[in-house]
Design an enzyme around this catalytic site. Structure first.
Site, PDB file in Angstrom:
ATOM      1  N   HIS A   1       0.853  -1.189  -0.021  1.00 15.28           N
ATOM      2  CA  HIS A   1       0.005   0.043  -0.044  1.00 15.28           C
ATOM      3  C   HIS A   1       0.925   1.204   0.047  1.00 15.28           C
ATOM      4  O   HIS A   1       1.751   1.288   0.866  1.00 15.28           O
ATOM      5  CB  HIS A   1      -0.814  -0.017   1.203  1.00 15.28           C
ATOM      6  N   ALA A   2       0.884   1.961  -0.873  1.00 18.52           N
ATOM      7  CA  ALA A   2       1.756   3.054  -1.418  1.00 18.52           C
ATOM      8  C   ALA A   2       1.951   4.239  -0.357  1.00 18.52           C
ATOM      9  O   ALA A   2       3.193   4.606   0.119  1.00 18.52           O
ATOM     10  CB  ALA A   2       1.379   3.734  -2.737  1.00 18.52           C
ATOM     11  N   ARG A   3       0.950   4.561   0.819  1.00 16.98           N
ATOM     12  CA  ARG A   3       1.080   5.546   1.393  1.00 16.98           C
ATOM     13  C   ARG A   3       1.672   5.278   2.788  1.00 16.98           C
ATOM     14  O   ARG A   3       1.876   6.146   3.752  1.00 16.98           O
ATOM     15  CB  ARG A   3      -0.390   6.338   1.941  1.00 16.98           C
ATOM     16  N   GLU A   4       1.894   3.865   3.007  1.00 12.65           N
ATOM     17  CA  GLU A   4       2.628   3.392   4.130  1.00 12.65           C
ATOM     18  C   GLU A   4       4.012   3.296   4.374  1.00 12.65           C
ATOM     19  O   GLU A   4       4.620   2.519   4.237  1.00 12.65           O
ATOM     20  CB  GLU A   4       1.725   2.103   4.447  1.00 12.65           C
TER      21      GLU A   4
ATOM     22  N   ARG B   1      -3.003   4.865  -2.180  1.00 17.23           N
ATOM     23  CA  ARG B   1      -2.859   3.698  -1.579  1.00 17.23           C
ATOM     24  C   ARG B   1      -2.592   2.483  -2.609  1.00 17.23           C
ATOM     25  O   ARG B   1      -2.055   1.865  -2.381  1.00 17.23           O
ATOM     26  CB  ARG B   1      -4.286   3.170  -0.601  1.00 17.23           C
TER      27      ARG B   1
ATOM     28  N   HIS C   1       2.672  -3.569   6.664  1.00 15.50           N
ATOM     29  CA  HIS C   1       1.954  -2.321   6.553  1.00 15.50           C
ATOM     30  C   HIS C   1       1.759  -1.406   7.688  1.00 15.50           C
ATOM     31  O   HIS C   1       2.823  -1.649   8.450  1.00 15.50           O
ATOM     32  CB  HIS C   1       0.312  -2.783   6.466  1.00 15.50           C
ATOM     33  N   SER C   2       1.162  -0.588   7.421  1.00 24.10           N
ATOM     34  CA  SER C   2       0.759   0.512   8.452  1.00 24.10           C
ATOM     35  C   SER C   2      -0.605   1.083   8.375  1.00 24.10           C
ATOM     36  O   SER C   2      -1.019   0.977   7.407  1.00 24.10           O
ATOM     37  CB  SER C   2       2.012   1.604   8.631  1.00 24.10           C
ATOM     38  N   TYR C   3      -1.021   1.340   9.624  1.00 21.81           N
ATOM     39  CA  TYR C   3      -0.722   1.347  10.851  1.00 21.81           C
ATOM     40  C   TYR C   3      -1.811   0.627  11.832  1.00 21.81           C
ATOM     41  O   TYR C   3      -2.835   0.358  11.211  1.00 21.81           O
ATOM     42  CB  TYR C   3      -0.623   2.747  11.330  1.00 21.81           C
TER      43      TYR C   3
ATOM     44  N   GLU D   1       0.914  -4.793  10.897  1.00 17.03           N
ATOM     45  CA  GLU D   1       0.576  -3.459  10.864  1.00 17.03           C
ATOM     46  C   GLU D   1       1.531  -2.866  11.813  1.00 17.03           C
ATOM     47  O   GLU D   1       1.655  -2.943  12.965  1.00 17.03           O
ATOM     48  CB  GLU D   1      -0.940  -3.133  11.341  1.00 17.03           C
TER      49      GLU D   1
END
Length: 428
Positions: free
Chosen positions: A186-189, A244, A314-316, A389
């Protein structure tokens, strides 16, 4: 350009043109607010849908609206705050503001990151890096550890970017089992690739120094994929910090990409995934429609005789999870999988006291069909499959400051060591 944007442009200009963010990028999420909503019942979740319809908008959920976490995080434009809060009060729902101005948090993260000065050509592990910088780091690491490290192409992205994997392998006379871990699906993480990179560095730099690391690398090969979704990750640096998905075209003009963690051929597009191409959880046109996912899945399938563990970072939320994602039912191997999670989170918490929960995905965070971990466990037969996460629990969300990269990396590295030792004992 106002003074704030001018100040930011000057600061970012110090580190070169790759950090030249335009005004549209910087202002996209200015005056957006993230709320924390108490969702203890299904009725609370339904109320959020009612509020969406009344406001005539779609909330940007930072975590899925459900009753498992009790707290749902969502983002809206600040101009809607008054109406939103009035509706929340009328429905007697509990809420608080997590992030008052998302745009200012993005700006602070970028400013903090740009102020980190690297010495010479040294790669700073306490800094967020662009796709090109990460690619260079992989090549430089291979050059620095030629006997241990090889870098190879596993797939290409929709836009044609090369997806490279780093293999860490101490020479051995026998074929070793392997552990795969990846980030950036997921790009924004951003903390996810940063943590994966840091852990790879720690494994390499601590061989023959740390007895546990030496034991792990003497018994396992490691496959490391720092950025699973390069098109999306690159887009978060250039156009939209909170993007994302992938960047493939869909049947609806203006709506791009699929959720790469809903695109696997495992209970495809059932609960927890959307058939709407404009949704952040859009499953894609078909299983493995996304070339990035298809390429990695093909490699794992061809090597599932040696890959014994798969970890997808991942996050979060601070969770260490196992299959299943598509259902709350637990698989036959749940106990030995979850014992691995327990070993990991216990080791993790000893460093800074960071608390993680563990359990199967659907019972711990939310139902999600078509996920990587369900596929690696069920189809590729990788028993020790995990979705993790990372930090935090919502104070910064996807915008974790760079000064938390190394602490996150260190504690997660301790978790990885404990998990690897646990798996090694199970295999013997």
């Amino acid at each position: 350009m106002n003074l704030k944007f001018l100040k930011l442009a000057l600061i970012l200009g110090i580190v070169g043109s790759i950090y030249s963010f335009d005004q549209e990028y910087l202002s996209k999420y200015r005056h957006h607010t993230v709320y924390q909503i108490l969702t203890e019942s299904e009725k609370d979740v339904e109320f959020l849908t009612v509020i969406e319809k009344k406001l005539g908008i779609k909330f940007d959920y930072w975590n899925e609206a459900n009753t498992l976490n009790k707290w749902t995080h969502l983002m809206i434009k600040s101009e809607l705050n008054s109406d939103f809060e009035e509706m929340m009060r009328s429905l007697k729902m509990s809420y608080s503001v997590l992030i008052e101005d998302v745009g200012s948090y993005i700006e602070k993260q970028l400013i903090s990151n740009s102020k980190i000065n690297e010495v010479g050509n040294d790669f700073d592990y306490g800094k967020y890096h662009t796709l090109d910088e990460i690619s260079k780091w992989m090549n430089d690491t291979q050059a620095a550890f030629p006997k241990f490290v090889s870098v190879f192409n596993v797939s290409r992205s929709y836009e044609g970017k090369v997806i490279n994997v780093m293999k860490i392998s101490v020479p051995s006379s026998v074929k070793k089992p392997a552990i795969w871990f990846d980030g950036g699906i997921h790009a924004r993480e951003w903390i996810s690739p940063a943590t994966v990179i840091y852990m790879a560095h720690m494994f390499l730099s601590n061989y023959s120094v740390d007895p546990d690391v030496t034991k792990i690398l003497d018994n396992f090969d490691l496959y490391v994929l720092p950025v699973f979704n390069p098109d999306g990750y690159d887009y978060t640096w250039k156009k939209d910090r909170l993007w994302r998905k992938t960047r493939s075209k869909t049947k609806i003009p203006g709506c791009y990409g699929a959720d790469p963690n809903r695109n696997w051929d495992e209970h495809f597009c059932e609960n927890g995934a959307s058939k709407d191409p404009c949704s952040d959880t859009y499953c894609g046109m078909s299983p493995f429609s996304e070339i990035e996912i298809r390429g990695v899945a093909n490699f794992i399938s061809k090597n599932n005789d040696s890959i014994v563990s798969y970890l997808n970072f991942h996050s979060y939320s601070q969770l260490w999870m196992t299959p299943w994602g598509y259902t709350t039912k637990k698989p036959r191997d749940f106990e030995i999988q979850d014992n691995g999670s327990a070993a990991a989170v216990n080791a993790l918490s000893k460093l800074y006291g960071t608390k993680y929960q563990h359990g199967n995905i659907a019972s711990t965070i939310y139902v999600a069909s078509g996920s990587s971990v369900d596929w690696t466990y069920d189809t590729a037969k990788i028993v020790y499959s995990y979705a993790v996460e990372l930090r935090d629990q919502g104070k910064y969300g996807f915008l974790l400051p760079p000064d938390q990269i190394i602490p996150t990396g260190l504690e997660t590295f301790e978790a990885m060591k404990a998990l690897a030792i646990y798996i090694l004992k199970q295999l013997k």
